[in-house]
Design a protein around this motif. Structure first.
Motif, short mmCIF file in Angstrom:
data_model
loop_
_atom_site.label_atom_id
_atom_site.label_comp_id
_atom_site.label_asym_id
_atom_site.label_seq_id
_atom_site.Cartn_x
_atom_site.Cartn_y
_atom_site.Cartn_z
N THR A 1 4.69 -14.70 -7.88
CA THR A 1 5.19 -14.64 -6.51
C THR A 1 6.47 -13.82 -6.43
OG1 THR A 1 4.28 -16.84 -6.11
CG2 THR A 1 5.92 -16.06 -4.56
N THR A 2 7.37 -14.08 -7.36
CA THR A 2 8.67 -13.40 -7.34
C THR A 2 8.51 -11.89 -7.55
OG1 THR A 2 9.74 -15.38 -8.21
CG2 THR A 2 10.95 -13.32 -8.40
N MET A 3 7.72 -11.53 -8.55
CA MET A 3 7.59 -10.10 -8.86
C MET A 3 6.74 -9.38 -7.80
SD MET A 3 9.57 -9.87 -11.33
CE MET A 3 9.32 -8.12 -11.50
N THR A 4 5.74 -10.06 -7.24
CA THR A 4 4.95 -9.43 -6.17
C THR A 4 5.83 -9.11 -4.97
OG1 THR A 4 2.96 -10.63 -6.87
CG2 THR A 4 2.98 -9.75 -4.63
N ARG A 5 6.65 -10.09 -4.60
CA ARG A 5 7.55 -9.85 -3.46
C ARG A 5 8.55 -8.75 -3.79
NH1 ARG A 5 9.71 -15.12 -0.72
NH2 ARG A 5 7.46 -15.14 -0.33
N MET A 6 9.04 -8.73 -5.01
CA MET A 6 10.01 -7.71 -5.41
C MET A 6 9.38 -6.32 -5.34
SD MET A 6 12.07 -7.49 -9.02
CE MET A 6 13.18 -6.14 -9.38
N VAL A 7 8.15 -6.19 -5.85
CA VAL A 7 7.47 -4.89 -5.84
C VAL A 7 7.20 -4.45 -4.41
CG1 VAL A 7 5.33 -3.70 -6.46
CG2 VAL A 7 6.48 -5.16 -8.13
N GLU A 8 6.76 -5.40 -3.56
CA GLU A 8 6.47 -5.04 -2.17
C GLU A 8 7.74 -4.62 -1.43
OE1 GLU A 8 4.53 -8.43 -0.55
OE2 GLU A 8 2.57 -7.96 -1.44
N GLU A 9 8.84 -5.27 -1.74
CA GLU A 9 10.10 -4.92 -1.08
C GLU A 9 10.61 -3.55 -1.51
OE1 GLU A 9 12.74 -8.07 -2.01
OE2 GLU A 9 11.89 -9.48 -0.56
N GLN A 10 10.23 -3.10 -2.72
CA GLN A 10 10.73 -1.83 -3.25
C GLN A 10 9.67 -0.73 -3.25
OE1 GLN A 10 12.68 -2.44 -7.01
NE2 GLN A 10 14.13 -3.91 -6.17
N ARG A 11 8.73 -0.82 -2.28
CA ARG A 11 7.71 0.22 -2.16
C ARG A 11 8.35 1.60 -1.99
NH1 ARG A 11 2.61 -0.21 -0.21
NH2 ARG A 11 3.09 1.32 1.44
N THR A 12 9.40 1.67 -1.18
CA THR A 12 10.04 2.96 -0.92
C THR A 12 10.63 3.54 -2.20
OG1 THR A 12 10.58 2.23 1.32
CG2 THR A 12 11.78 4.14 0.48
N GLN A 13 11.28 2.68 -3.00
CA GLN A 13 11.87 3.15 -4.27
C GLN A 13 10.77 3.62 -5.22
OE1 GLN A 13 14.66 0.50 -6.12
NE2 GLN A 13 15.52 -0.17 -4.16
N ILE A 14 9.67 2.88 -5.26
CA ILE A 14 8.57 3.26 -6.15
C ILE A 14 8.00 4.62 -5.72
CG2 ILE A 14 6.24 2.64 -6.91
CD1 ILE A 14 7.05 -0.30 -6.65
N GLY A 15 7.83 4.79 -4.39
CA GLY A 15 7.35 6.08 -3.90
C GLY A 15 8.31 7.20 -4.22
N THR A 16 9.61 6.96 -4.12
CA THR A 16 10.62 7.97 -4.44
C THR A 16 10.54 8.35 -5.91
OG1 THR A 16 12.07 7.09 -2.70
CG2 THR A 16 13.07 8.52 -4.37
N TYR A 17 10.43 7.33 -6.79
CA TYR A 17 10.31 7.61 -8.24
C TYR A 17 9.08 8.47 -8.52
CZ TYR A 17 13.98 4.26 -9.52
OH TYR A 17 15.16 3.61 -9.67
N GLN B 1 -0.35 6.87 -3.11
CA GLN B 1 0.38 8.13 -3.12
C GLN B 1 1.84 7.90 -2.72
OE1 GLN B 1 -0.84 11.04 -4.19
NE2 GLN B 1 -2.75 9.92 -4.65
N PRO B 2 2.77 8.78 -3.17
CA PRO B 2 4.19 8.61 -2.82
C PRO B 2 4.41 8.56 -1.31
CG PRO B 2 3.98 10.19 -4.59
CD PRO B 2 2.58 9.88 -4.15
N SER B 3 3.66 9.38 -0.58
CA SER B 3 3.86 9.39 0.87
C SER B 3 3.49 8.06 1.50
CB SER B 3 3.02 10.52 1.49
OG SER B 3 1.64 10.32 1.19
N GLN B 4 2.45 7.40 0.97
CA GLN B 4 2.06 6.09 1.48
C GLN B 4 3.10 5.03 1.13
OE1 GLN B 4 -1.78 5.85 -0.47
NE2 GLN B 4 -2.86 6.27 1.47
N LEU B 5 3.64 5.14 -0.07
CA LEU B 5 4.60 4.13 -0.53
C LEU B 5 5.91 4.23 0.23
CD1 LEU B 5 3.97 4.36 -4.38
CD2 LEU B 5 3.31 2.49 -2.88
N MET B 6 6.30 5.44 0.61
CA MET B 6 7.58 5.60 1.28
C MET B 6 7.53 5.20 2.75
SD MET B 6 9.38 8.96 -0.46
CE MET B 6 7.95 10.02 -0.51
N ARG B 7 6.31 4.96 3.26
CA ARG B 7 6.18 4.42 4.62
C ARG B 7 6.09 2.91 4.55
NH1 ARG B 7 2.43 8.75 5.27
NH2 ARG B 7 0.70 7.29 4.98
#
Length: 690
Positions: free
Chosen positions: A426-442, A531-537
């Motif tokens: 639960t904790t890591m899923t929420r963390m990953v979902e909250e940082q979608r923009t950062q993941i897309g940027t990376y 894709q990065p574009s999807q993650l940054m939205r």
């Protein structure tokens, strides 16, 4: 770029410390609980094994119905695989305390043999004060049922349970001063040996030096075998080893005791034969007149001369025939003396010698008759052999309790591991979902999916590794001591040893890292495929769906708008929904199980003493010499007594081919009234037994 990702990873831990600590603490709790409970059984067994080894606890105890003598001890020492042998005394006595006779068991310990001698077995463990050294000193056990006078510096005065005997026939004195408090490896629990005196229960053991006993024989023989200390003292391997090694020792013991018994019987028969010869001489002489006495005296004098001559020759030659010649000489001299005195009385008209020898004849005949009767009543010696588990049921109980803890360790920690995995997921899923923009940027900057996932893997693995290591270290020290402190109510083994177990740390570390990292990978895989574009939205919300409850108009139409939205959202995020259910269900199961254990144990005592044992007390008679009518009248005259019933009670051992069990046999005078005092019911269906 690598440096920036590393800095961001470290910075993420610092900025989301609460999330990091939640994973750390749940893993710490789960690993600590698992390792602590799992190690408790091993620690209990290892502590007991060290306790037995340090104090050289016997492997078997041997007894016989005619006691144990020093020659029996030496015989057992010659058996193969025997490491040490120690004989001991024991005696059940009365101690009058608070208007009742309590049963104490006086036991000897060897304070003369060298401390490191293999024959120094079953050493008492000093807890307070010192061991007795002088006459009239003793050391006592202190347990829940022990009298409050059992303190260092106190004094106990004892009595012989058999009123026809004196306590000083067995012990050096009847008053002892307490100089120490001890525990014995022979009794690791609070159950003591059954006894045939008093109420059948030994309240406490009292230890005195061997020199305090003034008996002609020992009462038991303790044997220690080679190589048994290297085995688990509760294992089947140990039991089989003791069984195999004891065969020859028991055989030598029985042979020695039987040989001693045959010699005692032979000596007793020889004494009877000698007395019979005297009777024959007296009868022969008393039946003679003066003439016959004259002839008998002459014959006796001639026999004395011949016997003396034969004895002198045999003694000069050193032949063993001198013993027979000596016996014949004494017999002839005795006949000469009797015939001479009776002849003298015949000549003087006196009856002094006649009266004296008539008295001797009657006494000798009575003595022979009594000796023959005793000899005929003597039975072939009975032998008793006990290993640790047969001598006391506390050893089996201790191992059984340790196994119960291990059984709990197989179930309870699983819930904690599941909860920990759910929390991490639960904790890591929420963390990953909250940082979608950062993941897309990376990803847009060229970082690979593995490098990006590595950030979150490092985050979770660090929390899991730290939590598991610290949890194991703390759990191995705290939980075994807490659990064992509860068992200290039942057992008197010293404080539990809690050594560090690297295997447990490695196991918990591997399992916790795998669980948390698996949860991270599960949470990251879906996002890393985008894709990065999807993650940054921003992530679009999931579509709402109709739920089954909407088909039940009777309920659905009565819900307001907010309630309907809540119901739909419950199944809109199914993963969160089921994780919440499983987590709450697991925690609830742990709570319910804990309360269940508490109340199931608590109600045992209430059921035993409120529903089964209906009586309030037992009065034990010290002697069977009483008038039942007077006793019943005396008890009935006590205003507080509502009803009473006489009964006979005795303790014993029930045996079968595989095990022994201590039992109490109760015989009521009026069986039809038994239900007023003890309500016996079937364990299967609860029906009353009649």
């Amino acid at each position: 770029m690598k440096s920036a990702l590393k800095k961001d990873t470290v910075r993420e831990i610092r900025h989301s410390l609460g999330r990091f600590l939640s994973i750390f603490l749940i893993v710490l709790l789960g690993c600590g609980f698992f390792s602590g409970i799992k190690a408790t059984m091993t620690d209990m067994i290892d502590t007991a094994e060290k306790y037995f080894s340090d104090n050289r606890l016997m492997d078997i105890k041997l007894m016989s119905s005619i006691g144990v003598k020093s020659e029996d001890v030496e015989a057992v020492k010659k058996a193969d695989d025997v490491q040490g042998v120690m004989a001991g005394y024991s005696k059940d006595v009365f101690y009058y305390h608070e208007n009742q006779n309590l049963v104490l068991k006086f036991m000897s310990f060897n304070n003369v043999v060298d401390e490191n001698s293999p024959n120094n077995l079953d050493k008492p463990v000093l807890l307070e004060g010192r061991l007795p050294e002088k006459k009239g000193e003793c050391a006592v056990e202190v347990k829940m049922s022990s009298p409050d006078t059992f303190k260092v510096g106190g004094e106990i005065k004892i009595n012989e349970p058999d009123s026809s005997k004196n306590i000083t026939d067995t012990l050096a004195t009847d008053t002892y001063r307490i100089v120490g408090i001890v525990a014995s490896p022979l009794y690791i629990g609070y159950e003591r040996d059954a006894t045939t005196v008093g109420n059948g229960t030994v309240v406490s053991n009292v230890f005195v030096p061997e020199s305090e006993f003034v008996c002609d024989y020992y009462t038991e023989l303790y044997v220690k075998f080679k190589g048994t200390d290297e085995l688990d003292p509760f294992s089947d391997e140990y039991k089989q080893a003791v069984k195999d090694k004891s065969v020859q020792a028991v055989e030598f013991f029985e042979d020695s005791v039987n040989a001693r018994f045959e010699k005692l019987s032979s000596d007793a028969q020889d004494s009877i034969d000698i007395a019979q010869e005297k009777v024959d001489i007296l009868k022969q002489a008393l039946a003679c007149d003066e003439k016959q006495l004259t002839e008998l005296l002459a014959t006796a004098q001639k026999s004395v001369e011949e016997a003396q001559e034969a004895y002198d020759k045999a003694e000069q030659s050193g032949s063993s025939a001198k013993y027979l010649a000596r016996s014949q000489l004494l017999k002839a001299q005795q006949l000469e003396e009797v015939a001479g005195k009776l002849l003298q009385d015949k000549k003087t008209g006196s009856t002094a010698a006649f009266d004296e020898y008539n008295g001797q004849l009657a006494a000798a005949e009575d003595e022979i008759a009594g000796a023959k009767k005793e000899l005929e009543a003597v039975k072939t010696p009975a032998f008793y052999q006990y290993d640790r588990f047969e001598a006391s049921s506390d050893y089996s109980s201790f191992y059984g309790d340790a196994q119960k803890v291990d059984s709990i360790a197989k179930v309870f920690p699983v819930f904690f591991i599941l909860v920990a995995a759910l929390v991490c997921l639960t904790t890591m899923t929420r963390m990953v979902e909250e940082q979608r923009t950062q993941i897309g940027t990376y990803k847009a900057l060229g970082y690979s999916g593995a490098r990006i996932a590595g950030k979150y893997l490092f985050y979770a693995a660090t929390a899991a590794s730290a939590g598991s290591c610290i949890g194991v270290v703390v759990g191995l020290q705290i939980f075994p001591k807490i659990i064992y402190s509860c068992y200290n109510i039942l057992y008197n083994i010293p404080d539990i040893d809690t050594p560090f177990k690297p295997v447990y740390m490695v196991l918990c570390l591997v399992v916790s890292v795998i669980c948390t990292c698996s949860a991270v990978l599960y949470a990251c895989i879906k996002e890393l495929k985008s894709q990065p574009s999807q993650l940054m939205r921003p992530k679009p919300p999931q579509n709402g769906r109709r739920v089954l409850l909407e088909r039940v108009d009777l309920i659905w139409n009565r819900l307001d708008f907010l309630a309907k939205v809540t119901v739909r959202n419950l199944l809109r995020y199914k993963k969160r929904f089921f994780m919440t259910i499983v987590g709450v269900a697991g925690c609830t199961a742990l709570i319910v199980t804990g309360f269940g254990l508490k109340y199931s144990i608590k109600t045992i005592a209430e059921k035993q003493f409120n529903e089964i044992f209906l009586y309030d007390g037992i009065a034990v008679l010290n002697s069977a010499d009483f008038d039942e009518k007077q006793l019943e009248d005396k008890i009935s005259s006590i205003a507080q007594v509502d009803k009473s019933m006489l009964m006979q009670s005795t303790d014993g051992i029930a045996e079968n081919e595989s095990e022994n069990q201590s039992v109490s046999m109760i015989v009521p005078k009026t069986p039809e009234n038994m239900g007023d005092y003890i309500d016996l019911v079937s364990a299967e269906n609860g029906s009353t037994l009649k």
